[in-house]
Design a protein around this motif. Structure first.
Motif, mmCIF file in Angstrom:
data_model
loop_
_atom_site.group_PDB
_atom_site.id
_atom_site.type_symbol
_atom_site.label_atom_id
_atom_site.label_comp_id
_atom_site.label_asym_id
_atom_site.label_seq_id
_atom_site.Cartn_x
_atom_site.Cartn_y
_atom_site.Cartn_z
ATOM 1 N N ASP A 211 -1.718 -20.852 1.110
ATOM 2 C CA ASP A 211 -2.934 -21.601 0.780
ATOM 3 C C ASP A 211 -4.174 -20.726 0.784
ATOM 4 O O ASP A 211 -5.303 -21.218 0.648
ATOM 5 N N GLY A 212 -3.999 -19.396 0.949
ATOM 6 C CA GLY A 212 -5.110 -18.462 0.929
ATOM 7 C C GLY A 212 -5.680 -18.129 2.284
ATOM 8 O O GLY A 212 -6.532 -17.244 2.397
ATOM 9 N N GLY A 213 -5.228 -18.800 3.339
ATOM 10 C CA GLY A 213 -5.760 -18.542 4.669
ATOM 11 C C GLY A 213 -5.189 -17.280 5.293
ATOM 12 O O GLY A 213 -4.205 -16.705 4.826
ATOM 13 N N ASN A 214 -5.837 -16.834 6.371
ATOM 14 C CA ASN A 214 -5.367 -15.688 7.161
ATOM 15 C C ASN A 214 -5.213 -14.419 6.323
ATOM 16 O O ASN A 214 -4.178 -13.743 6.361
ATOM 17 N N LEU A 215 -6.264 -14.083 5.591
ATOM 18 C CA LEU A 215 -6.254 -12.853 4.799
ATOM 19 C C LEU A 215 -6.144 -11.639 5.716
ATOM 20 O O LEU A 215 -6.841 -11.543 6.727
ATOM 21 N N GLU A 216 -5.259 -10.702 5.364
ATOM 22 C CA GLU A 216 -5.029 -9.494 6.154
ATOM 23 C C GLU A 216 -4.899 -8.287 5.239
ATOM 24 O O GLU A 216 -4.420 -8.403 4.097
ATOM 25 N N LEU A 217 -5.280 -7.124 5.745
ATOM 26 C CA LEU A 217 -4.996 -5.867 5.066
ATOM 27 C C LEU A 217 -3.564 -5.462 5.353
ATOM 28 O O LEU A 217 -3.115 -5.491 6.502
ATOM 29 N N VAL A 218 -2.823 -5.088 4.314
ATOM 30 C CA VAL A 218 -1.498 -4.498 4.491
ATOM 31 C C VAL A 218 -1.618 -2.981 4.500
ATOM 32 O O VAL A 218 -1.174 -2.317 5.439
ATOM 33 N N ALA A 219 -2.226 -2.415 3.468
ATOM 34 C CA ALA A 219 -2.374 -0.961 3.375
ATOM 35 C C ALA A 219 -3.547 -0.645 2.466
ATOM 36 O O ALA A 219 -3.856 -1.396 1.531
ATOM 37 N N TRP A 220 -4.187 0.496 2.731
ATOM 38 C CA TRP A 220 -5.343 0.920 1.936
ATOM 39 C C TRP A 220 -5.042 2.259 1.261
ATOM 40 O O TRP A 220 -4.150 3.008 1.669
ATOM 41 N N GLY A 221 -5.832 2.552 0.197
ATOM 42 C CA GLY A 221 -5.734 3.845 -0.463
ATOM 43 C C GLY A 221 -4.836 3.867 -1.674
ATOM 44 O O GLY A 221 -4.454 4.944 -2.141
ATOM 45 N N LEU A 222 -4.501 2.694 -2.233
ATOM 46 C CA LEU A 222 -3.774 2.608 -3.499
ATOM 47 C C LEU A 222 -4.797 2.302 -4.584
ATOM 48 O O LEU A 222 -5.418 1.236 -4.592
ATOM 49 N N ARG A 223 -4.978 3.226 -5.509
ATOM 50 C CA ARG A 223 -6.089 3.132 -6.462
ATOM 51 C C ARG A 223 -6.025 1.866 -7.305
ATOM 52 O O ARG A 223 -7.013 1.157 -7.460
ATOM 53 N N ASN A 224 -4.867 1.585 -7.878
ATOM 54 C CA ASN A 224 -4.704 0.366 -8.679
ATOM 55 C C ASN A 224 -3.224 0.022 -8.725
ATOM 56 O O ASN A 224 -2.516 0.420 -9.647
ATOM 57 N N ALA A 225 -2.776 -0.719 -7.728
ATOM 58 C CA ALA A 225 -1.351 -1.080 -7.625
ATOM 59 C C ALA A 225 -1.082 -2.262 -8.548
ATOM 60 O O ALA A 225 -0.887 -3.399 -8.110
ATOM 61 N N PHE A 226 -1.049 -1.971 -9.834
ATOM 62 C CA PHE A 226 -0.926 -3.011 -10.853
ATOM 63 C C PHE A 226 0.412 -3.732 -10.764
ATOM 64 O O PHE A 226 0.513 -4.927 -11.020
ATOM 65 N N GLY A 227 1.470 -2.997 -10.421
ATOM 66 C CA GLY A 227 2.797 -3.574 -10.273
ATOM 67 C C GLY A 227 3.203 -3.634 -8.818
ATOM 68 O O GLY A 227 3.100 -2.648 -8.090
ATOM 69 N N LEU A 228 3.685 -4.793 -8.376
ATOM 70 C CA LEU A 228 4.020 -5.006 -6.975
ATOM 71 C C LEU A 228 5.303 -5.825 -6.921
ATOM 72 O O LEU A 228 5.503 -6.730 -7.738
ATOM 73 N N GLY A 229 6.185 -5.512 -5.970
ATOM 74 C CA GLY A 229 7.412 -6.295 -5.852
ATOM 75 C C GLY A 229 8.252 -5.877 -4.667
ATOM 76 O O GLY A 229 8.127 -4.758 -4.160
ATOM 77 N N PHE A 230 9.115 -6.783 -4.239
ATOM 78 C CA PHE A 230 10.006 -6.531 -3.119
ATOM 79 C C PHE A 230 11.408 -6.216 -3.603
ATOM 80 O O PHE A 230 11.920 -6.839 -4.542
ATOM 81 N N LEU A 231 12.031 -5.232 -2.957
ATOM 82 C CA LEU A 231 13.447 -4.979 -3.153
ATOM 83 C C LEU A 231 14.245 -6.026 -2.379
ATOM 84 O O LEU A 231 13.729 -6.653 -1.443
ATOM 85 N N PRO A 232 15.523 -6.224 -2.728
ATOM 86 C CA PRO A 232 16.330 -7.202 -1.993
ATOM 87 C C PRO A 232 16.411 -6.932 -0.494
ATOM 88 O O PRO A 232 16.602 -7.866 0.293
ATOM 89 N N ASP A 233 16.251 -5.673 -0.071
ATOM 90 C CA ASP A 233 16.308 -5.355 1.354
ATOM 91 C C ASP A 233 14.968 -5.566 2.068
ATOM 92 O O ASP A 233 14.839 -5.283 3.261
ATOM 93 N N GLY A 234 13.958 -6.076 1.340
ATOM 94 C CA GLY A 234 12.687 -6.401 1.954
ATOM 95 C C GLY A 234 11.609 -5.350 1.833
ATOM 96 O O GLY A 234 10.458 -5.589 2.234
ATOM 97 N N ARG A 235 11.926 -4.179 1.301
ATOM 98 C CA ARG A 235 10.897 -3.156 1.124
ATOM 99 C C ARG A 235 9.933 -3.570 0.016
ATOM 100 O O ARG A 235 10.343 -4.065 -1.030
ATOM 101 N N LEU A 236 8.642 -3.334 0.263
ATOM 102 C CA LEU A 236 7.606 -3.627 -0.725
ATOM 103 C C LEU A 236 7.285 -2.361 -1.497
ATOM 104 O O LEU A 236 6.986 -1.323 -0.908
ATOM 105 N N LEU A 237 7.331 -2.442 -2.833
ATOM 106 C CA LEU A 237 7.024 -1.311 -3.705
ATOM 107 C C LEU A 237 5.763 -1.601 -4.505
ATOM 108 O O LEU A 237 5.468 -2.750 -4.844
ATOM 109 N N ALA A 238 5.035 -0.533 -4.822
ATOM 110 C CA ALA A 238 3.833 -0.651 -5.641
ATOM 111 C C ALA A 238 3.789 0.472 -6.653
ATOM 112 O O ALA A 238 4.024 1.635 -6.310
ATOM 113 N N VAL A 239 3.503 0.120 -7.902
ATOM 114 C CA VAL A 239 3.219 1.102 -8.944
ATOM 115 C C VAL A 239 1.718 1.338 -8.942
ATOM 116 O O VAL A 239 0.934 0.432 -9.234
ATOM 117 N N ASP A 240 1.306 2.558 -8.586
ATOM 118 C CA ASP A 240 -0.110 2.878 -8.446
ATOM 119 C C ASP A 240 -0.539 3.773 -9.599
ATOM 120 O O ASP A 240 0.026 4.853 -9.810
#
Length: 430
Positions: A211-240
């Motif tokens: 619902d948009g509540g509890n905004l948190e930082l996950v990680a900083w310093g990714l210039r433009n992570a246009f693509g984002l997604g989780f692998l089946p094992d739970g790892r989060l990937l970003a195309v920067d």
């Protein structure tokens, strides 16, 4: 192997793809008025096999950059408004995340649902590499936005680097502006100046409740992570997407990167590229001097993270999908390479870059080409529908940058469906 078939065509610069639980396919058009296209983002739903195209929403703030179907709702990233909007089955819209810093050079990017049932999303940088320059004026947003500079996700201390340029925001002949890092255009900074972390911030991955509540930082310093997604094992990937040879802090040959995103990590922007300092001679630009550091407190920040793989500079890697079980490509990532935007992002005269697809193997992060290439203008998103081994490819359409601005043709965007795959066997470079 069969050729791809067109599921939908005549689209105006689409960016995003999603699937519901009833074999429905959703497409988001960016709303960018290139080539005479009507302004305002739109979302279409296609029935099975592309039949029964139906308008779900229109007049969304362009550019629409992401589309997520989760638990009966669409979640739309409206880059032009710096917000994420939830659309219900009855069409009712609810803004669940707003006030994001933008829309400058980059915007709020796509959102994904995490294993913890939270919403993860990226916010791109306002600037190319930390200092607002004349490229912002050329892109049309300098002096027009209520917020016009980058906000750090971690506490930083500045080295005091300032750049002097002409001042296009005044009519005074010969007027100049002095601009520092993480500051509005025309605002100088000093050595040792400290800037506290902000939330929301730019150049970051963040998360919140559905619902948009509890905004948190996950990680900083990714210039433009246009693509984002989780692998089946739970790892989060970003195309920067890598920084460009433009503006007040240009950099040469900075690659696009694929990162594994870890909570609390720093990914190096604006002083490191995949763990390599911007002062390395390999990054010497053609349009200005070698970058020097903007941040004086590297020793107080987490060590800059290396990438799991590098793409070629300026291919503009955008989004990816993980092939599901049952597909000949099960477990592989299919990545879209939108292509360069010369002469804006790099000096002209070189070959065209990108404009095709690549495969990435998460077991060893090797890159491979496809067995054959479809005829694509600007691939921007890919996906697999539930229970369907075929690959869906979204093509942005005819779009090129020139010395005179954008040359684009409305109605040339398409959605393709591709089946009958053979697993690629030849490694390649990006």
């Amino acid at each position: 192997m069969s050729s791809p078939t067109a599921v939908a065509d005549g689209l105006n610069f689409p960016t995003s793809l999603a699937f519901d639980d009833d074999h429905g396919v959703y497409l988001a058009e960016s709303g960018l008025p290139f080539g005479g296209a009507a302004p305002g983002g739109r979302i279409w739903r296609l029935g099975e096999d592309g039949a029964d195209r139906r308008l779900i929403a229109d007049q969304l703030a362009p550019p629409v950059t992401g589309l997520l179907w989760h638990k009966g709702f669409l979640h739309v990233s409206e880059g032009g408004a710096g917000q994420i909007t939830r659309i219900g089955p009855d069409g009712q819209r609810t803004v669940i995340v707003d006030g994001l810093p933008g829309p400058g050079n980059y915007h709020v990017d796509m959102a994904v649902a995490g294993p913890d049932d939270k919403l993860y999303f990226a916010q791109g940088a306002m600037s190319n590499l930390g200092i607002i320059g004349l490229d912002a004026y050329e892109l049309g947003w300098l002096g027009r936005l209520p917020h016009s500079y980058d906000l750090p996700g971690l506490d930083i201390e500045l080295t005091g680097v300032n750049v002097t340029t002409r001042d296009p925001l005044t009519d005074t002949p010969g007027a100049q502006a002095v601009t520092g890092a993480f500051a509005p255009f025309g605002t100088a900074t000093r050595p040792g100046q400290k800037i506290e972390a902000a939330l929301p911030c730019s150049a970051a991955v963040m998360r919140c409740d559905l619902d948009g509540g509890n905004l948190e930082l996950v990680a900083w310093g990714l210039r433009n992570a246009f693509g984002l997604g989780f692998l089946p094992d739970g790892r989060l990937l970003a195309v920067d997407q890598g920084a460009d040879d433009r503006g007040s802090r240009p950099i040469g040959d900075a690659p696009d990167l694929l990162f594994e995103v870890r909570e609390g990590a720093w990914y190096g922007w604006p002083d490191f590229i995949g763990g390599i300092p911007v002062t390395d001679p390999k990054f010497k630009p053609q349009r200005g001097p070698q970058p020097t550091f903007l941040l004086a407190n590297h020793d107080q920040l987490p060590p800059p993270e290396p990438a799991v793989l590098d793409f070629e500079a300026h291919v503009a890697a955008t989004k990816f999908a993980v092939a599901p079980p049952g597909s000949p490509l099960a477990g592989q990532l299919v990545v879209t390479l939108f292509g360069d935007e010369a002469p804006m992002t790099l000096p002209p005269g070189g070959p065209k870059l990108g404009r095709h697809l690549l495969m990435a193997d998460p077991d060893d992060w090797s890159l491979r080409g496809l067995p054959s290439e479809p005829d694509l203008h600007r691939p921007i998103d890919v996906g697999f529908a539930p229970g369907d081994p075929a690959l869906y490819v979204l093509d942005f359409g005819e779009f090129e940058m020139t010395d005179h601005g954008v040359e684009a043709k409305a109605g040339t965007g398409r959605l393709l469906r591709w089946e009958g795959w053979d697993r690629p066997a030849t490694a390649t470079t990006a």
